[in-house]
Design a protein around this motif. Structure first.
Motif, PDB file in Angstrom:
ATOM      1  N   SER A  34      44.704  -6.997  -3.559  1.00 21.00           N
ATOM      2  CA  SER A  34      44.578  -7.440  -5.172  1.00 21.00           C
ATOM      3  C   SER A  34      43.329  -8.365  -4.648  1.00 21.00           C
ATOM      4  N   LEU A  35      43.274  -8.890  -3.903  1.00 20.18           N
ATOM      5  CA  LEU A  35      41.189  -9.610  -3.626  1.00 20.18           C
ATOM      6  C   LEU A  35      40.377  -9.070  -4.266  1.00 20.18           C
ATOM      7  N   ALA A  37      40.914  -6.112  -5.963  1.00 24.01           N
ATOM      8  CA  ALA A  37      40.538  -5.685  -7.923  1.00 24.01           C
ATOM      9  C   ALA A  37      40.392  -6.485  -8.559  1.00 24.01           C
ATOM     10  N   VAL A  38      40.985  -7.706  -7.967  1.00 22.55           N
ATOM     11  CA  VAL A  38      39.566  -8.954  -8.926  1.00 22.55           C
ATOM     12  C   VAL A  38      39.169  -9.242  -8.601  1.00 22.55           C
ATOM     13  N   ILE A  39      38.147  -8.906  -7.660  1.00 16.44           N
ATOM     14  CA  ILE A  39      36.246  -8.995  -7.072  1.00 16.44           C
ATOM     15  C   ILE A  39      36.101  -8.007  -8.477  1.00 16.44           C
ATOM     16  N   SER A  41      37.062  -6.151 -10.720  1.00 14.94           N
ATOM     17  CA  SER A  41      37.670  -6.298 -12.480  1.00 14.94           C
ATOM     18  C   SER A  41      37.455  -7.593 -12.677  1.00 14.94           C
ATOM     19  N   PHE A  42      36.540  -8.302 -12.616  1.00 17.01           N
ATOM     20  CA  PHE A  42      36.797  -9.376 -12.685  1.00 17.01           C
ATOM     21  C   PHE A  42      38.203 -10.058 -14.553  1.00 17.01           C
ATOM     22  N   ASP A  43      39.141 -10.606 -14.257  1.00 16.87           N
ATOM     23  CA  ASP A  43      39.840 -10.622 -15.238  1.00 16.87           C
ATOM     24  C   ASP A  43      41.027 -11.850 -14.824  1.00 16.87           C
ATOM     25  N   LEU A  44      41.037 -12.642 -16.044  1.00 14.75           N
ATOM     26  CA  LEU A  44      41.353 -14.756 -15.543  1.00 14.75           C
ATOM     27  C   LEU A  44      43.377 -13.606 -15.417  1.00 14.75           C
ATOM     28  N   LEU A  46      44.475 -10.681 -14.609  1.00 13.80           N
ATOM     29  CA  LEU A  46      44.759  -9.827 -13.268  1.00 13.80           C
ATOM     30  C   LEU A  46      44.445 -11.079 -12.333  1.00 13.80           C
ATOM     31  N   LEU A  47      43.412 -12.372 -12.220  1.00 11.50           N
ATOM     32  CA  LEU A  47      43.787 -12.919 -10.969  1.00 11.50           C
ATOM     33  C   LEU A  47      45.030 -13.908 -11.470  1.00 11.50           C
ATOM     34  N   ALA A  50      48.060 -11.146 -10.039  1.00 11.24           N
ATOM     35  CA  ALA A  50      47.726 -11.141  -8.448  1.00 11.24           C
ATOM     36  C   ALA A  50      48.268 -12.477  -7.944  1.00 11.24           C
TER      37      ALA A  50
END
Length: 96
Positions: A34-35, A37-39, A41-44, A46-47, A50
């Protein structure tokens, strides 16, 4: 003189954050995934998704660790291990 009690639970399961080692490894794989994925494609949304997914996975793993009958697993080791030497004659007698 002070007496010490013998610790007999040496073969008890090792726990990390209340999880057995295999469940903890699964949780860490989910966190690292999940980290990544967040790094990348940064999306709030998604954050927060996750974080919620990892929290739900942690809750499920804690529940499975407390009640292992929910996750049926077979026994890997035999009931009895013997050092008895098996010879050809004994094997032949058992087959006859």
């Amino acid at each position: 003189m002070k007496q010490y009690e013998v610790y007999r639970h040496i073969r008890g399961r090792a726990l990390i954050f209340g999880l057995p080692v295999a469940f903890f490894a699964l949780q860490m794989l989910a966190v690292i995934g999940s980290l990544m994925a967040v790094i990348f494609s940064f999306d709030l949304v998604l954050l927060f998704g996750a974080m919620m997914a990892n929290g739900i996975l942690y809750g499920f793993l804690l529940k499975w660790a407390q009640r292992p009958e929910l996750l049926p697993m077979g026994n890997v080791f035999p009931q009895m291990i013997s050092n008895k030497k098996i010879t050809f004659n004994e094997t032949y007698d058992e087959l006859a």
